[in-house]
Design a protein around this motif. Structure first.
Motif, PDB file in Angstrom:
ATOM      1  N   TYR A 191       1.105  -1.514   0.219  1.00 50.44           N
ATOM      2  CA  TYR A 191       0.048  -0.273   0.001  1.00 50.44           C
ATOM      3  C   TYR A 191       0.963   1.248   0.022  1.00 50.44           C
ATOM      4  CZ  TYR A 191      -3.567  -2.935   1.579  1.00 50.44           C
ATOM      5  OH  TYR A 191      -4.431  -4.322   1.462  1.00 50.44           O
ATOM      6  N   VAL A 193       0.647   5.596   0.231  1.00 47.27           N
ATOM      7  CA  VAL A 193       0.279   7.063   0.867  1.00 47.27           C
ATOM      8  C   VAL A 193       0.889   8.134   0.318  1.00 47.27           C
ATOM      9  CG1 VAL A 193      -1.030   8.649   2.482  1.00 47.27           C
ATOM     10  CG2 VAL A 193      -0.738   5.882   2.901  1.00 47.27           C
ATOM     11  N   PHE A 202      -3.676   7.728   7.613  1.00 45.69           N
ATOM     12  CA  PHE A 202      -2.633   6.443   7.837  1.00 45.69           C
ATOM     13  C   PHE A 202      -2.827   6.174   8.485  1.00 45.69           C
ATOM     14  CE2 PHE A 202       0.010  11.174   6.604  1.00 45.69           C
ATOM     15  CZ  PHE A 202       1.090   9.904   6.115  1.00 45.69           C
ATOM     16  N   GLN A 204      -6.031   4.380   8.640  1.00 49.85           N
ATOM     17  CA  GLN A 204      -6.852   3.573   8.050  1.00 49.85           C
ATOM     18  C   GLN A 204      -5.743   3.207   6.978  1.00 49.85           C
ATOM     19  OE1 GLN A 204      -9.400   5.349   5.484  1.00 49.85           O
ATOM     20  NE2 GLN A 204      -9.639   3.856   3.640  1.00 49.85           N
ATOM     21  N   ALA A 205      -4.619   3.731   7.132  1.00 53.22           N
ATOM     22  CA  ALA A 205      -3.895   2.666   6.141  1.00 53.22           C
ATOM     23  C   ALA A 205      -3.005   1.459   6.771  1.00 53.22           C
ATOM     24  CB  ALA A 205      -2.206   3.565   5.587  1.00 53.22           C
ATOM     25  N   GLN A 208      -5.765  -0.905   7.759  1.00 49.23           N
ATOM     26  CA  GLN A 208      -6.090  -1.937   6.256  1.00 49.23           C
ATOM     27  C   GLN A 208      -5.281  -3.310   6.162  1.00 49.23           C
ATOM     28  OE1 GLN A 208      -7.905   0.284   3.276  1.00 49.23           O
ATOM     29  NE2 GLN A 208      -6.988  -1.420   1.599  1.00 49.23           N
ATOM     30  N   ALA A 209      -3.497  -1.951   6.094  1.00 50.53           N
ATOM     31  CA  ALA A 209      -2.922  -3.361   5.819  1.00 50.53           C
ATOM     32  C   ALA A 209      -1.763  -4.209   6.966  1.00 50.53           C
ATOM     33  CB  ALA A 209      -1.427  -1.932   5.698  1.00 50.53           C
TER      34      ALA A 209
END
Length: 239
Positions: A191, A193, A202, A204-205, A208-209
């Motif tokens: 992923y 950003v 950040f 959220q990232a 998710q990751a």
């Protein structure tokens, strides 16, 4: 999980973006299982050492604006920095080559002091009066403050080839990953950003990751495990 951050010490949004990312990381439940690695990206890779100048005239020339407009833009950047608890000098700053700083950051990485040094370099460039572009001893002082040996830092600065290949490798990888600007954050090489996003992005990232990490798939002979060694010893072959 590994987070790689491509950035440049001369980049104000990298300075702000680091603070926003760290705000999200500090609140992340798996913070202690996240490795952060800083990667090199020069905004002006062809700039010669010693070629320095003031920021406001540079911005005016580069973007075709008046110095008053450049000053207003810097004021807005200062407000963004202040919102993250960062000091930011909007006038009187200079700019120049960051190649030596990136080489020192690779030295710092070898000694586990990379994050400390990058933070000190940002603060020195954006918040303090003394330049980081025209004085090697200033860089040595910052390296020592980050926990590095002064003589080791001087040795790197005295040898233009030291860690040069590491810097160029980082920059090639950034291009291969599609990064055209910084900051650029890459999570587990899966992923990306781009830019100084709000802390919520950040968060959220990271979530998710972390949630989409692929579980380890074991491949083995049907009916049981093969022989192996563990804390209690090694399996004994059976007839």
């Amino acid at each position: 999980m590994r987070v790689e951050i491509w950035s440049d010490i001369a980049c104000p949004w990298c300075y702000v973006g680091k603070a926003r990312f760290e705000k999200a990381l500090d609140a992340f439940p798996h913070r202690d299982e996240v490795e952060v690695v800083h990667r090199s990206f020069e905004l002006d890779p062809g700039r010669a050492k010693g070629d320095t100048g003031l920021v406001l005239p540079m911005l005016a020339k580069k973007y075709g604006m008046s110095e008053a407009q450049a000053r207003a833009a810097e004021d807005r950047l200062g407000e963004s920095a202040a919102a993250e608890g960062l000091e930011y000098r909007t006038e009187g700053r200079d700019h120049g080559s960051t190649f030596d700083m990136h080489r020192l950051l690779h030295l710092a990485k070898e000694h586990g002091r990379q994050d400390e040094l990058v933070g000190l370099l940002y603060r020195a460039n954006f918040a303090e009066e003394r330049s980081v572009f025209d004085d090697d001893e200033r860089l040595v002082e910052l390296a020592v403050a980050a926990g590095l040996d002064a003589d080791a830092a001087r040795k790197v600065l005295a040898d233009p080839a030291a860690y040069a290949d590491d810097v160029r490798t980082d920059e090639r990888e950034a291009a291969e990953l599609g990064a055209t600007g910084v900051p650029f954050f890459v999570l587990d090489r899966k992923y990306g950003v781009s830019g100084a996003q709000p802390a919520e992005v950040f968060t959220q990232a990271l979530t998710q990751a972390w949630g989409e990490r692929s579980p380890l798939q074991l491949i083995q002979e049907p009916g049981g495990d093969a022989e192996a060694c563990g804390p209690d010893g090694c399996a004994v072959p059976q007839n």
